[in-house]
Write a protein that holds these residues in place. Sequence first.
Motif, PDB file in Angstrom:
ATOM      1  N   ALA A  76       0.830  -1.202   0.000  1.00  0.00           N
ATOM      2  CA  ALA A  76       0.000   0.000   0.000  1.00  0.00           C
ATOM      3  C   ALA A  76       0.866   1.253   0.000  1.00  0.00           C
ATOM      4  O   ALA A  76       0.525   2.261  -0.633  1.00  0.00           O
ATOM      5  CB  ALA A  76      -0.922  -0.006   1.218  1.00  0.00           C
ATOM      6  N   GLY A  77       1.984   1.198   0.724  1.00  0.00           N
ATOM      7  CA  GLY A  77       2.877   2.354   0.739  1.00  0.00           C
ATOM      8  C   GLY A  77       3.516   2.625  -0.607  1.00  0.00           C
ATOM      9  O   GLY A  77       3.798   3.773  -0.950  1.00  0.00           O
ATOM     10  N   SER A  78       3.730   1.569  -1.382  1.00  0.00           N
ATOM     11  CA  SER A  78       4.377   1.754  -2.682  1.00  0.00           C
ATOM     12  C   SER A  78       3.423   2.321  -3.723  1.00  0.00           C
ATOM     13  O   SER A  78       3.847   2.929  -4.700  1.00  0.00           O
ATOM     14  CB  SER A  78       4.953   0.420  -3.178  1.00  0.00           C
ATOM     15  N   ILE A  79       2.110   2.127  -3.507  1.00  0.00           N
ATOM     16  CA  ILE A  79       1.150   2.626  -4.496  1.00  0.00           C
ATOM     17  C   ILE A  79       0.141   3.621  -3.921  1.00  0.00           C
ATOM     18  O   ILE A  79      -0.504   4.353  -4.667  1.00  0.00           O
ATOM     19  CB  ILE A  79       0.383   1.466  -5.156  1.00  0.00           C
ATOM     20  N   GLY A  80       0.020   3.660  -2.583  1.00  0.00           N
ATOM     21  CA  GLY A  80      -0.999   4.516  -1.973  1.00  0.00           C
ATOM     22  C   GLY A  80      -0.792   5.995  -2.226  1.00  0.00           C
ATOM     23  O   GLY A  80      -1.759   6.748  -2.381  1.00  0.00           O
ATOM     24  N   ASP A  81       0.472   6.454  -2.259  1.00  0.00           N
ATOM     25  CA  ASP A  81       0.732   7.862  -2.528  1.00  0.00           C
ATOM     26  C   ASP A  81       0.530   8.202  -4.002  1.00  0.00           C
ATOM     27  O   ASP A  81       0.568   9.377  -4.376  1.00  0.00           O
ATOM     28  CB  ASP A  81       2.159   8.232  -2.095  1.00  0.00           C
ATOM     29  N   PHE A  82       0.308   7.195  -4.836  1.00  0.00           N
ATOM     30  CA  PHE A  82      -0.005   7.415  -6.251  1.00  0.00           C
ATOM     31  C   PHE A  82      -1.486   7.160  -6.532  1.00  0.00           C
ATOM     32  O   PHE A  82      -2.116   7.913  -7.266  1.00  0.00           O
ATOM     33  CB  PHE A  82       0.853   6.498  -7.132  1.00  0.00           C
ATOM     34  N   LEU A  83      -2.044   6.111  -5.942  1.00  0.00           N
ATOM     35  CA  LEU A  83      -3.421   5.723  -6.225  1.00  0.00           C
ATOM     36  C   LEU A  83      -4.434   6.581  -5.479  1.00  0.00           C
ATOM     37  O   LEU A  83      -5.516   6.874  -5.991  1.00  0.00           O
ATOM     38  CB  LEU A  83      -3.617   4.243  -5.856  1.00  0.00           C
ATOM     39  N   GLY A  84      -4.088   6.982  -4.249  1.00  0.00           N
ATOM     40  CA  GLY A  84      -5.001   7.791  -3.446  1.00  0.00           C
ATOM     41  C   GLY A  84      -5.463   7.060  -2.204  1.00  0.00           C
ATOM     42  O   GLY A  84      -5.447   5.833  -2.127  1.00  0.00           O
ATOM     43  N   ARG A  85      -5.860   7.859  -1.189  1.00  0.00           N
ATOM     44  CA  ARG A  85      -6.262   7.283   0.099  1.00  0.00           C
ATOM     45  C   ARG A  85      -7.587   6.529  -0.014  1.00  0.00           C
ATOM     46  O   ARG A  85      -7.739   5.427   0.515  1.00  0.00           O
ATOM     47  CB  ARG A  85      -6.410   8.382   1.154  1.00  0.00           C
ATOM     48  N   ARG A  86      -8.565   7.135  -0.678  1.00  0.00           N
ATOM     49  CA  ARG A  86      -9.917   6.582  -0.705  1.00  0.00           C
ATOM     50  C   ARG A  86      -9.955   5.198  -1.367  1.00  0.00           C
ATOM     51  O   ARG A  86     -10.525   4.251  -0.812  1.00  0.00           O
ATOM     52  CB  ARG A  86     -10.850   7.546  -1.435  1.00  0.00           C
ATOM     53  N   ALA A 131      -4.295   6.592   8.788  1.00  0.00           N
ATOM     54  CA  ALA A 131      -3.731   7.732   9.507  1.00  0.00           C
ATOM     55  C   ALA A 131      -3.441   8.893   8.568  1.00  0.00           C
ATOM     56  O   ALA A 131      -3.608  10.067   8.946  1.00  0.00           O
ATOM     57  CB  ALA A 131      -2.453   7.321  10.241  1.00  0.00           C
ATOM     58  N   ALA A 132      -3.012   8.590   7.342  1.00  0.00           N
ATOM     59  CA  ALA A 132      -2.730   9.658   6.383  1.00  0.00           C
ATOM     60  C   ALA A 132      -3.993  10.436   6.048  1.00  0.00           C
ATOM     61  O   ALA A 132      -3.997  11.675   6.052  1.00  0.00           O
ATOM     62  CB  ALA A 132      -2.116   9.061   5.114  1.00  0.00           C
ATOM     63  N   LEU A 133      -5.089   9.732   5.766  1.00  0.00           N
ATOM     64  CA  LEU A 133      -6.341  10.417   5.419  1.00  0.00           C
ATOM     65  C   LEU A 133      -6.863  11.249   6.591  1.00  0.00           C
ATOM     66  O   LEU A 133      -7.257  12.403   6.423  1.00  0.00           O
ATOM     67  CB  LEU A 133      -7.391   9.401   4.985  1.00  0.00           C
ATOM     68  N   VAL A 134      -6.848  10.678   7.788  1.00  0.00           N
ATOM     69  CA  VAL A 134      -7.354  11.394   8.959  1.00  0.00           C
ATOM     70  C   VAL A 134      -6.518  12.640   9.226  1.00  0.00           C
ATOM     71  O   VAL A 134      -7.060  13.726   9.483  1.00  0.00           O
ATOM     72  CB  VAL A 134      -7.377  10.471  10.190  1.00  0.00           C
ATOM     73  N   TRP A 194     -20.145   5.647  -0.164  1.00  0.00           N
ATOM     74  CA  TRP A 194     -21.047   6.808  -0.205  1.00  0.00           C
ATOM     75  C   TRP A 194     -20.420   8.047   0.434  1.00  0.00           C
ATOM     76  O   TRP A 194     -20.531   9.153  -0.106  1.00  0.00           O
ATOM     77  CB  TRP A 194     -22.339   6.426   0.508  1.00  0.00           C
ATOM     78  N   LYS A 195     -19.713   7.881   1.568  1.00  0.00           N
ATOM     79  CA  LYS A 195     -19.346   9.041   2.377  1.00  0.00           C
ATOM     80  C   LYS A 195     -17.850   9.303   2.535  1.00  0.00           C
ATOM     81  O   LYS A 195     -17.484  10.330   3.098  1.00  0.00           O
ATOM     82  CB  LYS A 195     -19.956   8.883   3.780  1.00  0.00           C
ATOM     83  N   MET A 196     -16.984   8.433   2.081  1.00  0.00           N
ATOM     84  CA  MET A 196     -15.546   8.645   2.268  1.00  0.00           C
ATOM     85  C   MET A 196     -14.965   9.467   1.125  1.00  0.00           C
ATOM     86  O   MET A 196     -14.930   9.007  -0.019  1.00  0.00           O
ATOM     87  CB  MET A 196     -14.826   7.295   2.340  1.00  0.00           C
ATOM     88  N   PRO A 197     -14.499  10.705   1.379  1.00  0.00           N
ATOM     89  CA  PRO A 197     -13.932  11.524   0.304  1.00  0.00           C
ATOM     90  C   PRO A 197     -12.445  11.237   0.103  1.00  0.00           C
ATOM     91  O   PRO A 197     -11.790  10.649   0.962  1.00  0.00           O
ATOM     92  CB  PRO A 197     -14.129  12.943   0.833  1.00  0.00           C
ATOM     93  N   GLU A 198     -11.944  11.667  -1.025  1.00  0.00           N
ATOM     94  CA  GLU A 198     -10.508  11.627  -1.247  1.00  0.00           C
ATOM     95  C   GLU A 198      -9.863  12.798  -0.495  1.00  0.00           C
ATOM     96  O   GLU A 198     -10.511  13.797  -0.187  1.00  0.00           O
ATOM     97  CB  GLU A 198     -10.195  11.716  -2.744  1.00  0.00           C
ATOM     98  N   SER A 199      -8.597  12.653  -0.163  1.00  0.00           N
ATOM     99  CA  SER A 199      -7.864  13.704   0.534  1.00  0.00           C
ATOM    100  C   SER A 199      -7.595  14.884  -0.397  1.00  0.00           C
ATOM    101  O   SER A 199      -7.005  14.717  -1.465  1.00  0.00           O
ATOM    102  CB  SER A 199      -6.536  13.148   1.056  1.00  0.00           C
ATOM    103  N   VAL A 370       5.032  12.095   1.045  1.00  0.00           N
ATOM    104  CA  VAL A 370       5.543  10.805   1.515  1.00  0.00           C
ATOM    105  C   VAL A 370       4.778  10.318   2.749  1.00  0.00           C
ATOM    106  O   VAL A 370       5.190   9.343   3.380  1.00  0.00           O
ATOM    107  CB  VAL A 370       7.059  10.871   1.850  1.00  0.00           C
ATOM    108  N   ARG A 371       3.682  10.990   3.092  1.00  0.00           N
ATOM    109  CA  ARG A 371       2.969  10.616   4.322  1.00  0.00           C
ATOM    110  C   ARG A 371       2.426   9.186   4.238  1.00  0.00           C
ATOM    111  O   ARG A 371       2.540   8.414   5.181  1.00  0.00           O
ATOM    112  CB  ARG A 371       1.837  11.601   4.608  1.00  0.00           C
ATOM    113  N   GLY A 372       1.802   8.848   3.112  1.00  0.00           N
ATOM    114  CA  GLY A 372       1.279   7.493   2.965  1.00  0.00           C
ATOM    115  C   GLY A 372       2.386   6.457   3.069  1.00  0.00           C
ATOM    116  O   GLY A 372       2.222   5.429   3.727  1.00  0.00           O
ATOM    117  N   ALA A 373       3.533   6.724   2.433  1.00  0.00           N
ATOM    118  CA  ALA A 373       4.657   5.797   2.513  1.00  0.00           C
ATOM    119  C   ALA A 373       5.195   5.719   3.937  1.00  0.00           C
ATOM    120  O   ALA A 373       5.567   4.642   4.417  1.00  0.00           O
ATOM    121  CB  ALA A 373       5.761   6.226   1.555  1.00  0.00           C
ATOM    122  N   GLY A 374       5.226   6.862   4.644  1.00  0.00           N
ATOM    123  CA  GLY A 374       5.730   6.873   6.012  1.00  0.00           C
ATOM    124  C   GLY A 374       4.856   6.053   6.941  1.00  0.00           C
ATOM    125  O   GLY A 374       5.358   5.261   7.758  1.00  0.00           O
ATOM    126  N   VAL A 375       3.534   6.232   6.833  1.00  0.00           N
ATOM    127  CA  VAL A 375       2.624   5.449   7.669  1.00  0.00           C
ATOM    128  C   VAL A 375       2.682   3.975   7.276  1.00  0.00           C
ATOM    129  O   VAL A 375       2.644   3.083   8.128  1.00  0.00           O
ATOM    130  CB  VAL A 375       1.186   5.996   7.562  1.00  0.00           C
TER     131      VAL A 375
END
Length: 439
Positions: A76-86, A131-134, A194-199, A370-375
């Motif tokens: 997730a860290g390798s792709i989350g900062d590219f794909l998005g939190r949601r 944690a990154a999204l919050v 329905w309710k989770m937005p992207e960062s 790099v927050r997503g990768a850090g978490v």
Amino acid sequence: MSVTPAQEAKRFRTLVWIIGLATVGLMFDGYDLVVYGTVVSTFLRDPNQIGPVDPAIAGALGSYALLGVLVGALLAGSIGDFLGRRKMMLAAYAWFSLAMAATAFTHTAMTFGIFRFLTGLGVGALLATTAALVSEYAPKGKKNLCNAITYSGVPLGSLAAAALAIVLLDHIGWRGMFLIGALPFVTLLPLAIWKMPESVAWLVSRGRIEEARRVAAETGVEMPEADAAILPAEQGATGYRGLFGDFLVPAMLIGLMSATGLLLVYSLNTWLPELMLRAGFNAKGSLSFLLVLNGAAALGPIVVARFADRFGPKPVVAASFLLGAAAIAAMTLKLPLAALLAIVALVGIGTSGTQTLIYGFVANYFPTRVRGAGVAWCAGFGRLGGVGGPLIGGLLIAAGLSIETIFFVLAGLALLGIALTLAIPAGRIAPEGRPAMAG
């Protein structure tokens, strides 16, 4: 730029939805953490369930899910900062729910272990992203508090697992306990779609400015263009490349700190019921220690996080490790039951509660790119400790060590956690040369 009351109300509603959904999601992570501990004694004593299981095999089975968490978090860290939190969070909800359901229908130790690993992949992706999204939606000055509330879902889920095992295990068996873990697929996932937005901050960091403005208008948050830590992607490398290129030393120390904390968490949550059984308590009495352990871990960090927002998270995390070391050592004393339960509550705050504070610390330590990768690194590399927890507990028990010796070993690990925490640099330095203090 002034914020209108309508915008503030919209942002508050968005934050409530995000924290609510994220907390419930992490409750099922906590449930997954403890549900195995509630049934491991059944496996040890009844070979008709998944075949013969001894303490060493039980420890290995407990570690398979954590290996999955490690792999899932790092992926997730390798792709989350590219794909998005949601997208990462929605995929994680679906994946671990289906894997938990499949686990309930296994009949051999091998297939049980395989599906525990697959469950861990989804849990790891969720931990690496939440944690990154919050943090990216939490207001300034309350980021540690918002993450503490969210990550209190882990011990709350653990608490629920222990409570449900006391009430239901005799009636629905271990398979029913695992089926409960599949409920997010038909409850949480539809709500999150329905309710989770992207960062908004992540969209800006990827240069998707128009989309960020649209989401900002819908959620009531301000556009973060003026924040020096949130710049378009060309200002610095993203993902692991940016993390290890610009923040190598703190990243390594954070990974080791998290691994130490999770070794304590998973050792206790997997083996505390069995240790208490060997200390002379009955099955339901031993499960009640898990109830107290995780109940305190859920509530304590929410209070302590206020100090982290005020004084910075590093000294608070170190103090929490110290509390854990002292409380685990006190478990070796011959105490009345009431006093022993109070000590177990302090152990919960100093172990699972410490890990809750660590996630908030890390989410606010690194910049958006790099927050997503850090978490993810914190959650993923940290799972090496999680993998070791059930294994070490099983090996120590199999070696015939006394309960007192086992608790002293765990207390020593908490002292190591203090040293690693204090060694982390007090702030982060952005590549542009400007200091950006963590926490």
